[in-house]
Design a protein around this motif. Structure first.
Motif, PDB file in Angstrom:
ATOM      1  N   SER A   1       0.706  -1.245  -0.036  1.00  0.00           N
ATOM      2  CA  SER A   1      -0.031  -0.004  -0.016  1.00  0.00           C
ATOM      3  C   SER A   1       0.896   1.406  -0.129  1.00  0.00           C
ATOM      4  N   ASP A   2       2.237   0.868  -0.189  1.00  0.00           N
ATOM      5  CA  ASP A   2       3.112   2.245  -0.222  1.00  0.00           C
ATOM      6  C   ASP A   2       2.701   3.200  -1.269  1.00  0.00           C
ATOM      7  N   GLN A   3       2.656   2.432  -2.368  1.00  0.00           N
ATOM      8  CA  GLN A   3       2.225   3.295  -3.754  1.00  0.00           C
ATOM      9  C   GLN A   3       0.730   3.179  -3.981  1.00  0.00           C
ATOM     10  N   SER A   4      -0.006   4.420  -3.411  1.00  0.00           N
ATOM     11  CA  SER A   4      -1.393   4.223  -3.536  1.00  0.00           C
ATOM     12  C   SER A   4      -1.874   5.818  -4.239  1.00  0.00           C
ATOM     13  N   ALA A   5      -3.240   5.688  -4.695  1.00  0.00           N
ATOM     14  CA  ALA A   5      -3.630   6.832  -5.162  1.00  0.00           C
ATOM     15  C   ALA A   5      -5.005   6.867  -4.987  1.00  0.00           C
ATOM     16  N   SER A   6      -5.704   8.106  -4.823  1.00  0.00           N
ATOM     17  CA  SER A   6      -7.235   8.357  -4.600  1.00  0.00           C
ATOM     18  C   SER A   6      -7.967   8.519  -5.834  1.00  0.00           C
ATOM     19  N   VAL A   7      -9.034   8.264  -5.723  1.00  0.00           N
ATOM     20  CA  VAL A   7     -10.111   8.003  -6.848  1.00  0.00           C
ATOM     21  C   VAL A   7     -10.640   9.605  -6.743  1.00  0.00           C
ATOM     22  N   VAL A   8     -10.486  10.341  -8.125  1.00  0.00           N
ATOM     23  CA  VAL A   8     -10.887  11.568  -8.099  1.00  0.00           C
ATOM     24  C   VAL A   8     -12.126  11.920  -8.568  1.00  0.00           C
ATOM     25  N   GLN A   9     -12.496  11.111  -9.953  1.00  0.00           N
ATOM     26  CA  GLN A   9     -13.757  11.606 -10.638  1.00  0.00           C
ATOM     27  C   GLN A   9     -13.807  10.411 -11.643  1.00  0.00           C
ATOM     28  N   SER A  10     -14.936  10.396 -12.216  1.00  0.00           N
ATOM     29  CA  SER A  10     -15.094   9.743 -13.550  1.00  0.00           C
ATOM     30  C   SER A  10     -14.873  10.583 -14.556  1.00  0.00           C
ATOM     31  N   VAL A  11     -13.936  10.240 -15.641  1.00  0.00           N
ATOM     32  CA  VAL A  11     -13.594  11.287 -16.607  1.00  0.00           C
ATOM     33  C   VAL A  11     -14.760  11.082 -17.908  1.00  0.00           C
ATOM     34  N   THR A  12     -14.765   9.778 -18.295  1.00  0.00           N
ATOM     35  CA  THR A  12     -15.763   9.278 -19.478  1.00  0.00           C
ATOM     36  C   THR A  12     -16.028   7.943 -19.229  1.00  0.00           C
ATOM     37  N   SER A  13     -16.868   7.242 -20.169  1.00  0.00           N
ATOM     38  CA  SER A  13     -17.136   5.933 -20.117  1.00  0.00           C
ATOM     39  C   SER A  13     -18.136   5.357 -21.317  1.00  0.00           C
ATOM     40  N   GLN A  14     -18.023   4.216 -21.493  1.00  0.00           N
ATOM     41  CA  GLN A  14     -19.019   3.686 -22.623  1.00  0.00           C
ATOM     42  C   GLN A  14     -19.242   2.334 -21.957  1.00  0.00           C
ATOM     43  N   PRO A  15     -20.358   2.274 -21.117  1.00  0.00           N
ATOM     44  CA  PRO A  15     -20.703   1.182 -20.591  1.00  0.00           C
ATOM     45  C   PRO A  15     -21.271  -0.006 -21.561  1.00  0.00           C
ATOM     46  N   TYR A  16     -20.841  -1.094 -21.106  1.00  0.00           N
ATOM     47  CA  TYR A  16     -20.113  -1.706 -20.196  1.00  0.00           C
ATOM     48  C   TYR A  16     -18.633  -2.058 -20.807  1.00  0.00           C
TER      49      TYR A  16
END
Length: 261
Positions: free
Chosen positions: A145-160
């Protein structure tokens, strides 16, 4: 009204081709904040690998967070970007609904390429981790877990088929930094080779032969660290079944339309 059968078949083919087709570089071209990430997807040819798959999540970082990637060699940057591609569709809502009692493992494109060993090709999503955004979801290496990042936001998607999610920083494991070369040792006998030397470094820069319990070089199926097999993408059976149902519906609709006076 009658339509030539060739026209109908061509229409069906175009429909199915478009159902799964996407181009990650075109999708990101609308977001200038991720232009550097997008450029490196092209330069490393990781974009080509992404576009050939059907169900993916791309964890992207903005231009300001790309410094830890751009200072690496192109080969190393390719490995880092491949680690940011999960072989399963996740949007922010699905991430927030993951189990809270334990992290959720994600197989990455790096694992499918057969390059890492151990847990190096897996990410884990943790609810209520170090993230302050994205509903309290953090993404980190499965091995640490030393290298971790926070989820900021959804940018774009094409479900699914594909989801692009911004994270706070790039995940750059220390293990994929170029290892210090060990002194060359001449084999004392024909049965002993430099590969058997106990000082030989192990890591992502070694032969792509995966260790037991990891993904294979052809990327067919990757095994998770807990011994459970994890698929490297959407099930072909599901895709074929989905296409068959659509075909039947379209044929029935066309037949009914042709029967109209």
């Amino acid at each position: 009204m009658n339509f030539p059968i060739s026209t109908l078949l061509l229409s069906y083919f175009c429909l199915f081709s478009c159902s799964y087709a996407f181009n990650i570089t075109q999708m990101l071209s609308n977001y200038k904040d991720f232009s550097t990430f997008n450029d490196y997807l092209t330069r490393t040819t990781v974009a080509d690998q992404i576009n050939k798959r059907e169900s993916l999540t791309i964890f992207v970082v903005d231009n300001g967070a790309m410094g830890s990637v751009t200072k690496k060699s192109l080969d190393m940057a390719s490995k880092i970007l491949s680690l940011h591609v999960a072989l399963e569709y996740f949007d922010t809502k699905k991430l927030q609904q993951l189990p809270t009692n334990e992290p959720t493992l994600m197989t990455t494109l790096l694992q499918a390429n057969g390059q890492p060993t151990g847990q190096q090709g897996f990410l884990k999503a943790t609810i209520g981790g170090n993230s302050s955004g994205g509903g309290g979801v953090s993404i980190s290496l499965a091995s640490s877990s030393d290298q971790s990042a926070s989820v900021v936001q959804s940018v774009t998607s094409q479900p699914y088929n594909i989801s692009v999610i911004q994270i706070s920083n790039a995940i750059v494991p220390n293990i994929i930094s170029p290892p210090t070369a060990a002194p060359t040792k001449m084999p004392s006998s024909p049965s002993e080779s430099p590969a058997d030397s106990p000082g030989s470094p192990k890591g992502l820069l070694d032969s792509p032969n995966a260790a037991p319990g990891t993904g294979t070089a052809d990327g067919s199926t990757a095994a998770s660290p807990d011994g459970k097999s994890k698929s490297s993408g959407t099930s072909p059976v599901f895709s074929v079944s989905y296409a068959f149902v659509i075909s039947v519906v379209l044929i029935l609709f066309t037949w009914s339309f042709m029967k109209l006076p």
